[in-house]
Design a protein around this motif. Structure first.
Motif, PDB file in Angstrom:
ATOM      1  N   VAL A  92       3.339   7.801 -10.970  1.00  6.64           N
ATOM      2  CA  VAL A  92       3.932   7.770  -9.632  1.00  6.64           C
ATOM      3  C   VAL A  92       2.906   8.218  -8.593  1.00  6.64           C
ATOM      4  O   VAL A  92       2.242   9.248  -8.743  1.00  6.64           O
ATOM      5  N   GLY A  93       2.767   7.429  -7.555  1.00  3.58           N
ATOM      6  CA  GLY A  93       1.809   7.729  -6.504  1.00  3.58           C
ATOM      7  C   GLY A  93       0.447   7.096  -6.712  1.00  3.58           C
ATOM      8  O   GLY A  93      -0.410   7.142  -5.819  1.00  3.58           O
ATOM      9  N   ILE A  95      -2.480   4.647  -6.582  1.00  3.03           N
ATOM     10  CA  ILE A  95      -2.851   3.532  -5.710  1.00  3.03           C
ATOM     11  C   ILE A  95      -3.385   2.405  -6.584  1.00  3.03           C
ATOM     12  O   ILE A  95      -4.453   2.523  -7.194  1.00  3.03           O
ATOM     13  N   ILE A  96      -2.620   1.322  -6.667  1.00  2.00           N
ATOM     14  CA  ILE A  96      -2.984   0.212  -7.534  1.00  2.00           C
ATOM     15  C   ILE A  96      -4.020  -0.687  -6.870  1.00  2.00           C
ATOM     16  O   ILE A  96      -4.932  -1.204  -7.526  1.00  2.00           O
ATOM     17  N   ALA A  97      -3.876  -0.875  -5.588  1.00  2.00           N
ATOM     18  CA  ALA A  97      -4.810  -1.724  -4.844  1.00  2.00           C
ATOM     19  C   ALA A  97      -4.876  -1.247  -3.400  1.00  2.00           C
ATOM     20  O   ALA A  97      -3.915  -0.672  -2.876  1.00  2.00           O
ATOM     21  N   GLU A  98      -6.007  -1.501  -2.766  1.00  2.00           N
ATOM     22  CA  GLU A  98      -6.182  -1.097  -1.374  1.00  2.00           C
ATOM     23  C   GLU A  98      -7.163  -2.055  -0.714  1.00  2.00           C
ATOM     24  O   GLU A  98      -8.199  -2.396  -1.292  1.00  2.00           O
ATOM     25  N   TRP A  99      -6.825  -2.533   0.469  1.00  2.00           N
ATOM     26  CA  TRP A  99      -7.706  -3.458   1.172  1.00  2.00           C
ATOM     27  C   TRP A  99      -7.441  -3.379   2.674  1.00  2.00           C
ATOM     28  O   TRP A  99      -6.398  -2.878   3.105  1.00  2.00           O
ATOM     29  N   THR A 100      -8.393  -3.897   3.445  1.00  2.00           N
ATOM     30  CA  THR A 100      -8.284  -3.911   4.900  1.00  2.00           C
ATOM     31  C   THR A 100      -8.339  -5.342   5.395  1.00  2.00           C
ATOM     32  O   THR A 100      -9.228  -6.117   5.011  1.00  2.00           O
ATOM     33  N   VAL A 110       1.190   1.080  -3.940  1.00  2.00           N
ATOM     34  CA  VAL A 110       1.315   2.317  -4.722  1.00  2.00           C
ATOM     35  C   VAL A 110       2.495   2.219  -5.672  1.00  2.00           C
ATOM     36  O   VAL A 110       3.455   1.479  -5.444  1.00  2.00           O
ATOM     37  N   ARG A 111       2.389   2.989  -6.753  1.00  2.00           N
ATOM     38  CA  ARG A 111       3.433   2.977  -7.783  1.00  2.00           C
ATOM     39  C   ARG A 111       4.513   4.008  -7.444  1.00  2.00           C
ATOM     40  O   ARG A 111       4.200   5.149  -7.087  1.00  2.00           O
ATOM     41  N   VAL A 112       5.789   3.590  -7.558  1.00  2.00           N
ATOM     42  CA  VAL A 112       6.923   4.454  -7.223  1.00  2.00           C
ATOM     43  C   VAL A 112       8.009   4.321  -8.295  1.00  2.00           C
ATOM     44  O   VAL A 112       8.010   3.362  -9.070  1.00  2.00           O
ATOM     45  N   PRO A 113       8.962   5.260  -8.365  1.00  2.00           N
ATOM     46  CA  PRO A 113      10.056   5.152  -9.339  1.00  2.00           C
ATOM     47  C   PRO A 113      10.944   3.945  -9.044  1.00  2.00           C
ATOM     48  O   PRO A 113      11.021   3.461  -7.909  1.00  2.00           O
ATOM     49  N   LYS A 402       5.441  -0.196  -3.938  1.00  2.00           N
ATOM     50  CA  LYS A 402       5.718  -0.461  -2.528  1.00  2.00           C
ATOM     51  C   LYS A 402       4.390  -0.505  -1.793  1.00  2.00           C
ATOM     52  O   LYS A 402       3.380   0.043  -2.269  1.00  2.00           O
ATOM     53  N   SER A 403       4.393  -1.172  -0.679  1.00  2.00           N
ATOM     54  CA  SER A 403       3.170  -1.334   0.111  1.00  2.00           C
ATOM     55  C   SER A 403       3.194  -0.376   1.296  1.00  2.00           C
ATOM     56  O   SER A 403       4.207  -0.264   1.999  1.00  2.00           O
TER      57      SER A 403
END
Length: 414
Positions: A92-93, A95-100, A110-113, A402-403
């Motif tokens: 949980v929490g 960060i799976i991917a990040e981009w600009t 990010v991963r969430v329940p 969620k994003s």
């Protein structure tokens, strides 16, 4: 208010608290659960014996009784599983991917329940603890709906886990057991879209089909295990025999036990394997050639090739090559676990490419299709579907994403 709605409301509230807890808080709760299960093992075994006695009176099969029974050794495994889950990284929490983007927006996935998970399962008390520990670690609340045959065991386990949570920041209402095991209440549970985020059925084909066909809540489907093993022409004698014996007899009543062995017609050790299985008490049901050649093999019916026996019964068949083995598995398999025993690398590649299953093995027993064996600590089920998760489902499988979008005043103009 009904038991179902009362507990569902408590779970929904608890899930909001759970989602905000740190990994350390959740791990502390899991350690308290492990300690309390250990301390209360005499009570748990006493309540399990009530279920076992009732099961024997009702004529439950040896396979079902084996699944139902708790022992000190099995409690040790359950407790160890809780601690393994606590030791794993918290997804949980993450960060799976990040981009600009070109407009300057910074986006993170990010991963969430998931929220509130409904578990529907049969006479497997260990599932009660496995599901609860995996859900708590991932910040999910869980509604447990076991079978009538395991009600005393499940009530005892949930009571002990709730007692453990009272000394932690995890609300004890994050775990609830639906004690009303009637079909009518189950049907209402399958439609609790306002409270449950996903249903996970774990059990026989009838249970899974009932949930899939009647639920309006999304279903993360697990499947039955009509598992196959193909012994190729080049398979080493001792390795093949030991793997088959393990896959069939180490624990016949579970879904990753092998149910059909396909033998290359030119493998020179078929007689050794079949006679060893017979000597170990395995009932063999074979194709016409094998049934004619061995007096201890009865001729298989068409239904035998489809059957998940969950018992010391094995279907056996001679095949001409890897392609015939693949064709048989495609027709009768349940996409759970399939294995090939061979020294031919080309046939391994062909088998792995052509067979559609959650887990494929080369020169190993199908009994390894298990969350603990995969390093997940425990599993909430083994998925044979293709969306969201497949194979043994550990922590990541019961999260979603969620994003998060970070801006500096951007507006959309077209």
């Amino acid at each position: 208010m009904s038991e179902l709605l009362e507990k569902a409301e408590r779970l929904k509230t608890a899930s909001q608290t759970l989602a905000m807890l740190s990994a350390e808080e959740k791990n502390e709760a899991l350690e308290q659960i492990a300690q309390t299960l250990d301390r209360e093992r005499a009570f748990i075994l006493q309540e399990n014996e009530k279920d076992m006695a009732q099961g024997r009176e009702q004529g439950l099969s040896p396979a079902l009784l084996d699944r139902l029974q708790l022992t000190n050794e099995r409690l040790d495994q359950i407790i160890d599983g809780v601690r393994q889950v606590a030791s794993l990284p918290d997804p949980v929490g993450e960060i799976i991917a990040e981009w600009t983007r070109p407009n300057g927006l910074r986006i993170q996935t990010v991963r969430v329940p998931l929220g509130v998970i409904g578990m529907v399962y049969e006479a497997r008390p260990n599932v009660t603890v496995d599901a609860a520990s995996l859900c708590l670690k991932t910040g999910n609340a869980v509604l447990l709906r076991g079978s009538t045959s395991a009600l005393h065991s499940n009530k005892a386990l949930v009571r002990v886990m709730k007692e453990a949570l009272r000394t932690t920041t995890v609300p004890e209402t994050a775990i609830e057991l639906l004690e009303d095991t009637s079909r009518e209440t189950a049907q209402r549970m399958f439609r609790l879209n306002n409270y449950l985020d996903v249903l996970i059925p774990r059990g026989g084909a009838g249970l899974i089909r009932s949930v899939v066909e009647n639920a309006t809540v999304p279903v993360l489907e697990t499947g039955v295990g009509n598992c196959h093993m193909f012994i190729d022409e080049s398979a080493e004698r001792q390795m093949a025999i030991e793997i088959v014996l393990n896959a069939k007899l180490q624990r016949p009543s579970v879904c990753n036990a092998v149910e059909t062995v396909l033998i290359h017609e030119r493998w020179p050790y078929a007689a050794d394997l079949l006679e060893t299985l017979h000597a170990r008490g395995v009932e063999l049901r074979g194709d016409q050639r094998l049934a004619s050649a061995y007096p201890f093999i009865s001729e298989a019916t068409e239904d035998d090739w489809y059957t998940e026996y969950l018992a010391p019964i094995l279907a056996v068949k001679l095949v001409a090559d890897v392609d015939e083995a693949i064709a048989h598995i495609r027709r009768y398999g349940t996409k759970h676990s399939e294995a090939i025993i061979t020294e031919n690398e080309a046939n391994v590649r062909r088998f792995f490419q052509a067979v559609d299953a959650a887990v494929l093995y080369h020169n190993a027993s199908t009994r390894f299709t298990d969350g603990e064996q995969f390093g997940y600590g425990a599993e909430i089920g083994i998925s044979t579907q293709k969306l969201h998760a497949r194979g043994p489902m550990g922590l990541v499988a019961i999260t979603t994403t969620k994003s998060l979008v970070y801006g500096t005043g951007q507006i959309r103009e077209s």
